[in-house]
Scaffold this motif. Sequence first.
Motif, PDB file in Angstrom:
ATOM      1  N   GLN A 194       0.863  -1.183   0.000  1.00  0.00           N
ATOM      2  CA  GLN A 194       0.000   0.000   0.000  1.00  0.00           C
ATOM      3  C   GLN A 194       0.898   1.231   0.000  1.00  0.00           C
ATOM      4  O   GLN A 194       1.782   1.343   0.847  1.00  0.00           O
ATOM      5  N   ARG A 195       0.678   2.148  -0.939  1.00  0.00           N
ATOM      6  CA  ARG A 195       1.546   3.314  -1.065  1.00  0.00           C
ATOM      7  C   ARG A 195       0.729   4.575  -1.341  1.00  0.00           C
ATOM      8  O   ARG A 195      -0.386   4.506  -1.842  1.00  0.00           O
ATOM      9  N   VAL A 208      -5.544   5.413  -2.130  1.00  0.00           N
ATOM     10  CA  VAL A 208      -4.275   4.750  -1.885  1.00  0.00           C
ATOM     11  C   VAL A 208      -3.929   3.863  -3.073  1.00  0.00           C
ATOM     12  O   VAL A 208      -4.822   3.315  -3.731  1.00  0.00           O
ATOM     13  N   ALA A 209      -2.637   3.758  -3.374  1.00  0.00           N
ATOM     14  CA  ALA A 209      -2.174   2.796  -4.367  1.00  0.00           C
ATOM     15  C   ALA A 209      -2.002   1.456  -3.665  1.00  0.00           C
ATOM     16  O   ALA A 209      -1.284   1.360  -2.669  1.00  0.00           O
ATOM     17  N   ALA A 218      -3.186  -0.566  -8.028  1.00  0.00           N
ATOM     18  CA  ALA A 218      -4.331   0.190  -8.529  1.00  0.00           C
ATOM     19  C   ALA A 218      -4.674   1.291  -7.533  1.00  0.00           C
ATOM     20  O   ALA A 218      -4.228   1.278  -6.383  1.00  0.00           O
ATOM     21  N   LEU A 219      -5.464   2.263  -7.965  1.00  0.00           N
ATOM     22  CA  LEU A 219      -5.933   3.309  -7.062  1.00  0.00           C
ATOM     23  C   LEU A 219      -7.261   2.882  -6.466  1.00  0.00           C
ATOM     24  O   LEU A 219      -8.236   2.627  -7.190  1.00  0.00           O
ATOM     25  N   ARG A 220      -7.286   2.794  -5.135  1.00  0.00           N
ATOM     26  CA  ARG A 220      -8.487   2.383  -4.417  1.00  0.00           C
ATOM     27  C   ARG A 220      -8.917   3.507  -3.482  1.00  0.00           C
ATOM     28  O   ARG A 220      -8.093   4.288  -2.988  1.00  0.00           O
ATOM     29  N   GLY A 242      -1.560   7.999  -6.965  1.00  0.00           N
ATOM     30  CA  GLY A 242      -2.345   9.204  -7.198  1.00  0.00           C
ATOM     31  C   GLY A 242      -2.337  10.159  -6.016  1.00  0.00           C
ATOM     32  O   GLY A 242      -2.182   9.735  -4.862  1.00  0.00           O
ATOM     33  N   TRP A 243      -2.528  11.455  -6.306  1.00  0.00           N
ATOM     34  CA  TRP A 243      -2.533  12.506  -5.286  1.00  0.00           C
ATOM     35  C   TRP A 243      -3.713  13.444  -5.546  1.00  0.00           C
ATOM     36  O   TRP A 243      -3.809  14.074  -6.607  1.00  0.00           O
TER      37      TRP A 243
END
Length: 594
Positions: A194-195, A208-209, A218-220, A242-243
């Motif tokens: 998780q990033r 979160v990625a 993926a972006l969740r 993503g931000w």
Amino acid sequence: MVLLTTLLSLPTTLALDVNEEGRLLVLYDGTGTRQVNEVAPDGTWRALTDLDERCANALFVPGSRRVVVEHDSGGNERGQLSILDLDDPTLTPLVHDPRFKHYLVEATADRVLFTTNRRNGVDFDLIAHDLSTGTESVLYDGGGWAMAVNPSPDGKWVVLSLASAPANSMQLVLVDTTTRAVTELTPYDAHNDQRAVSWLPGSSEFIVASNADRDWMALRKYDVAEGTWSDLLVDDEHDLAGWVCPDAEHLLVATIDDGLVPLALHKLEDGALDGPLDLPPLGCGAQAVMMPDPIWSADGAFALLTYHSPIEPPTVYRYTLATGEVVAMRPPEMPEVPAELTHPETHRVPSFDGEQVPVFVYRPIGPDLGSTVVHVHGGPEGAAMRGWYPVVSALAAAGHTVVVPNVRGSAAYGKRWYSLDDRELRLDSVKDLAAIHAWLPSIGCDPSRAALWGGSYGGYMVLAGLAFQPSLWAAGVDIVGIASLVTFLENTSDYRRATREREYGYLATDREFLESASPLSRVDDLRAPLLVIHGANDPRVPLSEAEQITGALTKRGVPCQLLVYADEGHGLAKLTNKLDAYPQALAFLREHLS
């Protein structure tokens, strides 16, 4: 050597923070170490720190003329927190205890959040330091290493990314800062990473990625009130991050694509593409190794990006949302980058079991010596990107073909790939080196004149390649590498041992395997000349790793040299030391590959 000195001396900048006035905080190493600088809205630069040691982070205290700075001593990574007044930039201790680590997390108008392992040397607690009274309160002390901490905009919640049970995995937990209640958002024993947690402005959801239940990041989206997850953006062939923009309408998205990291603007509502950012091509705009994430201004009018490529050192860019304009925020009198630098070729190398190893090939700049240097990244879960590596460019300028692989175990190629070297599979990544060696003639290289170069885990790979494949390699340069997985785990910092055993194996149960996979166990087979570079204050890979491998080789009469820098830690951070060590390393390779 002239080009090497030029490349090492080129300044780099990294974005840290932006305040309500549009002032920026950046790290700038034009003085030889990374120091905190302020950039005014009119583009004027001003140095805020002038330490002999490097600074790691800095944040504005909102509504004031103060800045909190994180800095260490001699590269020991035990960060201390100090505060300075912008009208009189003298550092005053805020949170100091040189025995332990302190990571700066957030600065608000009334408090500073930081993590520290001072309770037991292993676990990291989340602490709130009141700026008016100096009192501290514990927000989380539930154990584990908090690799990332992301407070919500309203301060009510904090998401902790904790190292979890499987190798290279993160568990997300949600902390209520008022009640200190902890909610596990992902399982501790799940093989998930998780990033890049990014909160929506209302503090009710975050992005979160994550590669939970899939191979790629993926972006969740997580809804705090509902306690539910949903997918926002999925790419079945690339990692994403993503931000969220504070306007609650837009999202900056990074797509990691075989060493490149372009950025694009998307709609937050459904992830639909708005368009790519106009950054220079063939580089990394985010999520690259050791680069900071994009930083949005509080009003969402612009974002700060740290961008780099093989032909441009890390540079802060300002992206304006309304116009799409991207402008480099370079310091005054920035030297020109040498024009002869080039981008690498990309290849795939078939390995012993049919797997395809991604590699980047930098062709010689100028006369071709016909020799090859295989440059292995650290980690092991790190990744070689198509970014700024001055040593790689200098090796190419010296006439070597430089092969930069992402051997199995590397990140950015899916969960399956970075898991292929875990524990008992460790030596499979070393076999990838042999496959690369066998492949060299296909790109016109002489395999009898090939050397290994690597730092940290890459240093382990250098030593393992020389020890387990002694007939293949003509020389090696090991920087802060592991000679014995057993003594490394026994002597590394306590907090690191708790995490690294999950990747390499446990001393209590896997000692026999750890010994068998250690280059030191095969030191009698090692015969290639070796140069070792190490920092005396390394908290990750102790100096004893370098001393024992060079000591063993010296007894056997194998040519080896150990360079130790008393004011460095895990790698070389100071320009003076780089300008001493790396020319010696290039001369060493020229001698043994000629």
